[in-house]
Design a protein around this motif. Structure first.
Motif, short mmCIF file in Angstrom:
data_model
loop_
_atom_site.label_atom_id
_atom_site.label_comp_id
_atom_site.label_asym_id
_atom_site.label_seq_id
_atom_site.Cartn_x
_atom_site.Cartn_y
_atom_site.Cartn_z
N MET A 1 0.84 -1.20 0.00
CA MET A 1 0.00 0.00 0.00
C MET A 1 0.87 1.25 0.00
N ASP A 2 1.97 1.24 0.76
CA ASP A 2 2.89 2.39 0.75
C ASP A 2 3.44 2.63 -0.65
N LYS A 3 3.83 1.55 -1.32
CA LYS A 3 4.34 1.67 -2.69
C LYS A 3 3.25 2.23 -3.61
N LEU A 4 2.05 1.73 -3.44
CA LEU A 4 0.93 2.16 -4.26
C LEU A 4 0.67 3.65 -4.07
N LEU A 5 0.62 4.10 -2.85
CA LEU A 5 0.36 5.52 -2.56
C LEU A 5 1.49 6.40 -3.08
N TYR A 6 2.73 5.94 -2.90
CA TYR A 6 3.87 6.70 -3.41
C TYR A 6 3.80 6.83 -4.92
N LEU A 7 3.55 5.72 -5.58
CA LEU A 7 3.52 5.72 -7.04
C LEU A 7 2.37 6.58 -7.56
N GLN A 8 1.23 6.53 -6.90
CA GLN A 8 0.11 7.38 -7.31
C GLN A 8 0.47 8.85 -7.19
N SER A 9 1.14 9.24 -6.12
CA SER A 9 1.52 10.64 -5.95
C SER A 9 2.57 11.04 -6.99
N LEU B 1 2.87 9.71 -9.95
CA LEU B 1 2.15 9.78 -11.22
C LEU B 1 1.44 11.12 -11.35
N GLU B 2 0.77 11.54 -10.29
CA GLU B 2 0.09 12.84 -10.30
C GLU B 2 1.09 13.98 -10.51
N ARG B 3 2.24 13.89 -9.84
CA ARG B 3 3.27 14.91 -9.99
C ARG B 3 3.77 14.98 -11.43
N CYS B 4 4.02 13.83 -12.03
CA CYS B 4 4.50 13.79 -13.41
C CYS B 4 3.45 14.30 -14.39
N GLN B 5 2.19 13.98 -14.12
CA GLN B 5 1.13 14.45 -15.01
C GLN B 5 1.01 15.98 -14.93
N LYS B 6 1.26 16.53 -13.75
CA LYS B 6 1.25 17.99 -13.60
C LYS B 6 2.41 18.59 -14.39
N LYS C 1 5.47 4.23 -17.89
CA LYS C 1 6.13 3.24 -17.04
C LYS C 1 5.46 3.18 -15.67
N MET C 2 5.19 4.35 -15.10
CA MET C 2 4.57 4.39 -13.77
C MET C 2 3.14 3.84 -13.80
N LYS C 3 2.41 4.11 -14.87
CA LYS C 3 1.06 3.57 -14.99
C LYS C 3 1.10 2.04 -15.02
N LYS C 4 2.07 1.50 -15.75
CA LYS C 4 2.22 0.05 -15.83
C LYS C 4 2.58 -0.52 -14.46
N GLU C 5 3.54 0.12 -13.79
CA GLU C 5 3.95 -0.34 -12.46
C GLU C 5 2.80 -0.22 -11.46
N LEU C 6 2.05 0.87 -11.56
CA LEU C 6 0.90 1.06 -10.67
C LEU C 6 -0.12 -0.05 -10.86
N LYS C 7 -0.37 -0.41 -12.11
CA LYS C 7 -1.31 -1.49 -12.40
C LYS C 7 -0.83 -2.81 -11.80
#
Length: 85
Positions: A15-23, A25-30, A53-59
């Motif tokens: 879950m920590d990895k998931l939350l980190y990666l989501q943040s 991803l949001e940062r990169c999209q910005k 890459k992050m979207k794939k890893e997030l999935k």
């Protein structure tokens, strides 16, 4: 009970990895939106690659998290069945 605690602990790490990666991803999209506004194509391509890459890893992490959730539920059920007997 130890097995259940181990599964929950592993799930918390995921879950920590998931939350980190989501943040991230949001940062990169910005950043991508800012780069698009500046019409900087070279940097834009690089950040788009990072986003993919992050979207794939997030999935992949979401899939692992779902499997861990199933394991936690099954372990909890088994623990309750054993205690009920």
């Amino acid at each position: 009970m130890d097995h259940f605690n181990k599964l929950v602990s592993e799930q918390m790490v995921t879950m920590d990895k998931l939350l980190y990666l989501q943040s991230e991803l949001e940062r990169c999209q910005k950043i991508k939106a800012e780069l698009q506004a500046l019409q900087n194509e070279t940097d834009l391509e690089s950040i788009q690659s990072d986003i993919q890459k992050m979207k794939k890893e997030l999935k992949e992490i979401q899939y692992i998290f779902e499997k861990q959730t199933e394991e936690v539920i099954n372990s909890y059920r088994e623990m309750n069945i054993t205690t009920a007997l």
